[in-house]
Design a protein around this motif. Structure first.
Motif, PDB file in Angstrom:
ATOM      1  N   GLU A  74      59.701  33.159  24.656  1.00 14.28           N
ATOM      2  CA  GLU A  74      59.351  32.677  23.320  1.00 14.28           C
ATOM      3  C   GLU A  74      58.749  33.803  22.485  1.00 14.28           C
ATOM      4  O   GLU A  74      59.003  33.897  21.277  1.00 14.28           O
ATOM      5  N   LEU A  78      61.099  34.075  19.156  1.00 19.31           N
ATOM      6  CA  LEU A  78      60.643  33.529  17.879  1.00 19.31           C
ATOM      7  C   LEU A  78      60.476  34.598  16.797  1.00 19.31           C
ATOM      8  O   LEU A  78      61.015  34.455  15.694  1.00 19.31           O
ATOM      9  N   SER A  81      63.979  36.062  15.940  1.00 18.42           N
ATOM     10  CA  SER A  81      64.794  35.059  15.252  1.00 18.42           C
ATOM     11  C   SER A  81      64.370  34.926  13.800  1.00 18.42           C
ATOM     12  O   SER A  81      65.203  34.881  12.882  1.00 18.42           O
ATOM     13  N   ILE A  99      62.870  27.353  11.580  1.00 20.52           N
ATOM     14  CA  ILE A  99      61.770  27.538  12.527  1.00 20.52           C
ATOM     15  C   ILE A  99      60.894  26.292  12.578  1.00 20.52           C
ATOM     16  O   ILE A  99      60.454  25.860  13.659  1.00 20.52           O
ATOM     17  N   ILE A 103      60.171  24.037  15.908  1.00 20.95           N
ATOM     18  CA  ILE A 103      58.852  23.654  16.415  1.00 20.95           C
ATOM     19  C   ILE A 103      58.771  22.147  16.618  1.00 20.95           C
ATOM     20  O   ILE A 103      58.272  21.648  17.642  1.00 20.95           O
ATOM     21  N   THR A 131      62.650  24.063  26.144  1.00 20.65           N
ATOM     22  CA  THR A 131      62.277  25.012  25.096  1.00 20.65           C
ATOM     23  C   THR A 131      63.487  25.815  24.638  1.00 20.65           C
ATOM     24  O   THR A 131      63.730  25.981  23.433  1.00 20.65           O
ATOM     25  N   LEU A 135      65.131  25.260  20.890  1.00 21.11           N
ATOM     26  CA  LEU A 135      65.099  26.395  19.969  1.00 21.11           C
ATOM     27  C   LEU A 135      66.509  26.748  19.505  1.00 21.11           C
ATOM     28  O   LEU A 135      66.758  26.955  18.301  1.00 21.11           O
ATOM     29  N   VAL A 536      67.559  34.244  21.497  1.00 17.20           N
ATOM     30  CA  VAL A 536      66.782  33.270  22.275  1.00 17.20           C
ATOM     31  C   VAL A 536      67.051  33.446  23.765  1.00 17.20           C
ATOM     32  O   VAL A 536      66.128  33.538  24.583  1.00 17.20           O
TER      33      VAL A 536
END
Length: 600
Positions: A74, A78, A81, A99, A103, A131, A135, A536
């Motif tokens: 992550e 994140l 991305s 994003i 979340i 996750t 994502l 990711v």
């Protein structure tokens, strides 16, 4: 002598806990034992090395490493991305919308995961899966919706200043976006959920748990895409047009690419097919395993403990197979003698009573627990049991049963996914050719990703670069997970592309021109979404757990191949060769689709 090291310079103390302890009592007892060994270590002469290990400690280490890999993945995915989305969208507001959706989706997925944990046992990797999938899908859906919203807003603005857009114009543009991109997101979510629901067919608890959790996070991501994304797009509508309100041209890189493919469709299709089949070739020799200590990195405390135990105390190695016999000890001993005398590779077979009319026969060989020879031994013991009810257990038996259950469930899972996907694509396009072609292309690209997975992890290529030690096989749960996830993501991009092509074709645009325009309008979305999803998955390749690396590599390769070779080259080539036959369906199905097909 079994408790003394082979070189005579060490010894083992084995502590047995009382049976039937509750989980809390077992944890308390193990903590007390560890504390006692810690005090013993302090009292030993200087230079004495000690180590404590147990199944629970190994499990804690695996879970801890999973959590560390999750944070690392992550932490990489994140920020990168978001940075890429800022470049793609040209602004922080537009980039932040997917994003926010991610979340929300991950939070909802973890909440559903907690609910599942109350009724079923969940593997530590399930959290990583939720996750990762949440994502990836949220980025896909957010990117699709925001890009289409910007397109519709530009059409409404007609080149005028973004500040002059009225509330009514914004609402109309977002409504149009929801009826087109929202419809695609809905179809995609259902398709991905069905592909993951195929995992529920398998008997293995870990695979079923991941399937259930995956379906939950897909539903949350889908609902987020058709509810939160429209709301955020409406609120930030004027900011979405920060780059201007000019309508994008109908020609560009992707339309020119499609036109080039249309000039040499046979050549493109043959070259791409040969390349994908070559990549898939190693998958024919794929072997499955179910690792224990090999999952954690080399040099970790528990892996080091068990490796030293295996090297220095060979007499403590567990038997290759243990046979539990419902009968007397004499019966078990007589059968053990027959096994030792007649079964090839058996060095020793020892019988001991278990009480309550049961006995156990420990069968020792020189085979590695997950080797082909060990699995053949399990099959031999099951084929020639004693003259009483008996059960073969152990690591080799567990792996044999797991792989058998996967092989048993695969046809049913595949049938469920294929039928459901075929029906959904037919409802969307009114064609039976497009669903069949999509499924065939997905099979080829999935085979290529499994071939690369085998080449890397089973054959040990790139082990230094990726930081792993090959165990000579692939973790048994990886192929069904990789196929389910990669199939879902592949259909994601298929729907992104085909929905635009079908939309244009229904409006009267000729087939080849519809393909060129559809690729021009969706190509940037597909490549951007694929690049973000690759980021990711690449974040999880950076982890240390072998199983996390394997799923990361398998999905990264699958997405790269699908978004480039399949969507950009094979789809335009096959649609050029088929022409108007792409939209063919039997007359009775066409009439049914006119009445019941799903349209905007």
């Amino acid at each position: 002598r079994a408790l003394v090291a082979a070189d005579g310079r060490g010894f083992v103390v084995v502590t047995h806990l009382r049976p039937n302890l509750s989980a809390a009592q077992q944890e308390q007892a193990e903590s007390a034992v560890r504390a006692a060994y810690g005090r013993l270590a302090q009292a030993l002469p200087g230079g004495t090395r000690t180590a404590v290990g147990s199944g629970a400690a190994l499990e804690d280490e695996i879970v801890g490493q999973m959590e560390a890999d999750l944070r690392l993945g992550e932490g990489i995915a994140l920020p990168l991305s978001f940075a890429l989305m800022v470049v793609v969208f040209g602004g922080f507001v537009a980039a932040g919308m997917p994003i926010v959706g991610a979340i929300v989706s991950i939070g909802g997925g973890l909440a559903s995961l907690y609910a599942f944990s109350l009724v079923i046992d969940l593997d530590a990797s399930t959290v990583n899966v939720v996750t990762l999938l949440g994502l990836a899908l949220s980025i896909d859906y957010g990117l699709l919706f925001v890009s289409r919203a910007r397109e519709e807003l530009r059409a409404v603005a007609a080149g005028g200043p973004a500040a002059d857009l009225t509330r009514e114009q914004i609402v109309a543009a977002i409504a149009r976006t929801t009826s087109t991109a929202g419809r695609t997101i809905l179809f995609s979510g259902i398709t991905v959920a069905i592909s993951l629901a195929g995992l529920l067919v398998f008997r293995a608890g870990t695979i079923r748990a991941i399937g259930a959790a995956g379906v939950s996070v897909v539903v949350v991501a889908m609902l987020s895409g058709v509810s939160i994304m429209p709301a955020l797009s409406a609120l930030g509508a004027r900011r979405l047009l920060a780059r201007g309100t000019e309508i994008a041209p109908e020609s560009g890189v992707f339309s020119r690419l499609a036109a080039a493919v249309h000039r040499r469709p046979w050549l493109v299709m043959a070259a791409c097919t040969v390349a994908l089949l070559a990549l898939a070739a190693p998958a024919r020799s794929m072997r499955l395993t179910s690792s224990g200590i090999e999952l954690v990195p080399v040099g970790s405390p528990q892996r080091t403990f068990y490796e030293r135990l295996d090297d220095d105390y060979p007499a403590l190695r567990p038997p290759t197979a243990t046979v539990v016999v419902q009968g007397s000890e004499d019966l078990a001993q007589a059968w053990a003698a027959q096994v030792a005398a007649n079964v090839s590779g058996v060095r020793e077979a020892q019988a001991r009573p278990l009480g309550d009319g049961y006995a156990a026969v420990a069968v020792h060989t020189a085979y590695l627990p997950h080797s082909d020879e060990a699995r053949e031994l399990v099959r031999t013991l099951r084929a020639h049991p004693p003259s009483a009810p008996a059960w073969v257990t152990g690591n080799a038996a567990a792996l044999t049963d797991l792989t058998a259950s996967i092989a048993e469930g695969t046809p049913y899972a595949a049938l469920l996914v294929v039928l459901a996907t075929f029906v959904l694509l037919f409802l969307m396009t009114g064609s039976v050719v497009i669903p069949a072609k999509a499924l065939a292309l997905n099979v080829v690209s999935l085979g290529a990703s499994l071939g690369v997975l085998t080449w890397v992890f089973q054959d040990g290529h790139l082990s230094g670069l990726l930081g792993f030690s090959s165990v000579g096989a692939i973790e048994s749960i990886i192929p069904p997970l990789a196929i389910a996830f990669a199939f879902g993501l592949s259909m994601d991009y298929e729907l992104f592309l085909i929905s635009r092509i079908a939309e244009l074709h229904e409006s009267g645009v000729e087939n080849n021109r519809a393909v060129e325009l559809g690729l021009q309008r969706s190509g940037r979305i597909i490549t951007s979404a694929a690049a973000l999803v690759v980021i990711v998955f690449a974040g999880f390749i950076a982890g240390k757990m072998l199983i996390v690396k394997e799923i990361g590599v398998a999905l990264t390769v699958a997405v790269l191949l699908d978004a480039t070779v399949v969507r950009m080259l094979l789809v335009p080539a096959t649609m050029e060769l088929l022409g108007e036959r792409n939209w063919w369906a039997p007359a009775w199905l066409r009439r049914w689709h006119v009445r019941h097909g799903i349209r905007e």
